[in-house]
Design a protein around this motif. Sequence first.
Motif, PDB file in Angstrom:
ATOM      1  N   LEU A  13     -14.518  -5.030 -24.888  1.00  0.00           N
ATOM      2  CA  LEU A  13     -14.164  -4.050 -24.376  1.00  0.00           C
ATOM      3  C   LEU A  13     -14.117  -3.820 -22.815  1.00  0.00           C
ATOM      4  CD1 LEU A  13     -15.857  -1.668 -27.108  1.00  0.00           C
ATOM      5  CD2 LEU A  13     -13.465  -2.656 -26.929  1.00  0.00           C
ATOM      6  N   ARG A  14     -14.593  -4.836 -22.315  1.00  0.00           N
ATOM      7  CA  ARG A  14     -14.740  -4.720 -20.811  1.00  0.00           C
ATOM      8  C   ARG A  14     -13.813  -6.020 -20.090  1.00  0.00           C
ATOM      9  NH1 ARG A  14     -15.510  -7.690 -16.290  1.00  0.00           N
ATOM     10  NH2 ARG A  14     -17.510  -8.642 -17.295  1.00  0.00           N
ATOM     11  N   ASP A  15     -14.277  -7.032 -20.293  1.00  0.00           N
ATOM     12  CA  ASP A  15     -13.577  -8.264 -19.603  1.00  0.00           C
ATOM     13  C   ASP A  15     -12.243  -8.418 -20.371  1.00  0.00           C
ATOM     14  OD1 ASP A  15     -12.870 -10.167 -17.671  1.00  0.00           O
ATOM     15  OD2 ASP A  15     -14.843 -11.392 -18.009  1.00  0.00           O
ATOM     16  N   GLY A  16     -12.191  -8.421 -21.982  1.00  0.00           N
ATOM     17  CA  GLY A  16     -11.016  -8.606 -22.737  1.00  0.00           C
ATOM     18  C   GLY A  16     -10.216  -7.639 -22.442  1.00  0.00           C
ATOM     19  N   ASP A 171     -18.870 -18.528 -14.957  1.00  0.00           N
ATOM     20  CA  ASP A 171     -17.838 -19.603 -14.607  1.00  0.00           C
ATOM     21  C   ASP A 171     -16.726 -18.541 -14.287  1.00  0.00           C
ATOM     22  OD1 ASP A 171     -16.577 -21.783 -13.860  1.00  0.00           O
ATOM     23  OD2 ASP A 171     -16.352 -22.310 -15.784  1.00  0.00           O
ATOM     24  N   THR A 172     -16.396 -17.696 -13.366  1.00  0.00           N
ATOM     25  CA  THR A 172     -15.491 -16.573 -12.973  1.00  0.00           C
ATOM     26  C   THR A 172     -14.069 -17.205 -13.213  1.00  0.00           C
ATOM     27  OG1 THR A 172     -17.124 -15.531 -11.880  1.00  0.00           O
ATOM     28  CG2 THR A 172     -14.903 -14.843 -11.439  1.00  0.00           C
ATOM     29  N   VAL A 173     -13.680 -18.427 -12.583  1.00  0.00           N
ATOM     30  CA  VAL A 173     -12.555 -18.848 -12.675  1.00  0.00           C
ATOM     31  C   VAL A 173     -12.272 -19.960 -13.662  1.00  0.00           C
ATOM     32  CG1 VAL A 173     -11.904 -17.941 -10.425  1.00  0.00           C
ATOM     33  CG2 VAL A 173     -13.174 -20.309 -10.558  1.00  0.00           C
ATOM     34  N   CYS A 206     -18.042 -17.474 -19.721  1.00  0.00           N
ATOM     35  CA  CYS A 206     -17.044 -18.514 -19.216  1.00  0.00           C
ATOM     36  C   CYS A 206     -15.757 -18.009 -19.499  1.00  0.00           C
ATOM     37  CB  CYS A 206     -17.089 -19.724 -20.308  1.00  0.00           C
ATOM     38  SG  CYS A 206     -18.860 -20.596 -19.679  1.00  0.00           S
ATOM     39  N   HIS A 207     -14.697 -18.248 -18.537  1.00  0.00           N
ATOM     40  CA  HIS A 207     -13.298 -18.104 -18.854  1.00  0.00           C
ATOM     41  C   HIS A 207     -12.690 -19.539 -19.009  1.00  0.00           C
ATOM     42  CE1 HIS A 207     -12.927 -13.932 -17.785  1.00  0.00           C
ATOM     43  NE2 HIS A 207     -14.339 -14.136 -17.194  1.00  0.00           N
ATOM     44  N   ASP A 208     -11.588 -19.449 -19.403  1.00  0.00           N
ATOM     45  CA  ASP A 208     -10.912 -20.523 -20.288  1.00  0.00           C
ATOM     46  C   ASP A 208      -9.783 -21.142 -19.545  1.00  0.00           C
ATOM     47  OD1 ASP A 208     -11.228 -22.089 -22.424  1.00  0.00           O
ATOM     48  OD2 ASP A 208      -9.365 -21.139 -23.708  1.00  0.00           O
TER      49      ASP A 208
HETATM   50  O1  KIV Z   1     -15.946 -13.431 -14.742  1.00  0.00           O
HETATM   51  C1  KIV Z   1     -17.057 -12.793 -14.094  1.00  0.00           C
HETATM   52  O2  KIV Z   1     -17.191 -13.218 -13.201  1.00  0.00           O
HETATM   53  C2  KIV Z   1     -17.153 -11.512 -14.671  1.00  0.00           C
HETATM   54  C3  KIV Z   1     -18.466 -10.913 -13.947  1.00  0.00           C
HETATM   55  C4  KIV Z   1     -18.059  -9.409 -13.879  1.00  0.00           C
HETATM   56  C5  KIV Z   1     -19.565 -11.014 -14.914  1.00  0.00           C
HETATM   57  O3  KIV Z   1     -16.747 -10.954 -15.464  1.00  0.00           O
END
Ligand code: KIV
Length: 398
Positions: A13-16, A171-173, A206-208
């Motif tokens: 509900l936030r990053d998604g 791992d933001t990016v 983690c991001h993909d």
């Molecule tokens: O990817 C990220 O760094 C975030 C932070 C706000 C936790 O979503």
Amino acid sequence: MTSNHVAIFDTTLRDGEQSPGCSMTTQEKLTMAHALEDLGVDIIEAGFAMASEGDFAAISTITQAIRKPRIASLARAKTEDIEMAARALQFADRARIHVFLASSDLHLEYKLKIGRQEALDRTAESVRLARSLVDDVEFSPEDATRSDREFLIEMVRVAIEAGATTINMPDTVGYTTPEEYGRMFREVRERIPAVNEKGIVLSSHCHDDLGLAVANSLAAIQAGARQVECTINGIGERAGNAALEEIAAALYVRADHYGATSSIKLEQLYPTSQVLGQIITFTPSPNKAIVGANAFAHESGIHQHGMLANPLCYEIMTPSLVGVSRTHLVLGKHSGRAALRHRLEQLGFTLTREELQQTYYRFVALADRKKNIYDQDLIGLLPDKIRERRAVPVSELD
Ligand code: KIV
Ligand code: ZN
């Protein structure tokens, strides 16, 4: 709760929601929050209170309707964000403010235009303020994996001293690798004694971008992370976040390897994925693990034959484990006689060896021309004398 219990922090509900085509109304977020509660997640990040009136309203509504999971709001390391998050969370039984501030020089210099000392001062002030408003504060050094390690350690130390109870290292990016990410968690624990002394929970996020989000999250768990941040269907910024269903299934199916547990009710994984798919504008790709349409479908003859003999030949979990009603043997040009006979029997036709052989030739010829073979196509391949043998009229087939 044992020490090998991993808390599932759902940020659908936030990053998604921060991905194209995924924005949700308050009512839709509430529907999703109920599904997440039924799924058994430990924490729901319901939004970013300062981002919009809609996000504020959604967080507040969710805190009044959802009782089991803890509810979190994201906040930048700014007084107004933190106070707004606290207001949105005021009705929660258990609230968390999640404060973030970049730790990489790249972000500090180009995005925030502040130096390292100012970043440390803001970390201390904002975490202290958040702790004065709620007793559960998470701090995230954004872009942790591309940060100078000494500075990252310093920032984490400052956040813990100021009262953070969870340290999340994003791992933001989507840049890190499993080995590297695991090492980072071990180093933070080893070099900051307060992590153990104060029982601080270390968390992965983690991001993909390189397709490694789930592998990296699992590496963090192996290195002692006891919270994972993830989303249903892996939705999220750019290539998405780590997929909750993949992490939960991996922890269960490979319990021998990971030795960690979660509270996820696995049989709710597929239904929850479906709820999300109906709310946003897309469903997971067919080959998506666990919840994709083909995750339990088998087309090749060799696989279908093995599946009919013993499903363990080609399935490491039963579909019902994750809430999928059945394995699907897809009939296509790679299928064999065993699967054709199986489907025809399900449809009520028992063929002799010779009849099956003749029908199979016609079936392969059709499958060469047609991508999807439906039951009516199969029936159309049968000579009248076989069709007439069937007890239930063909017109009554569902
Ligand atoms: O990817 C990220 O760094 C975030 C932070 C706000 C936790 O979503
Ligand atoms: Zn993120």
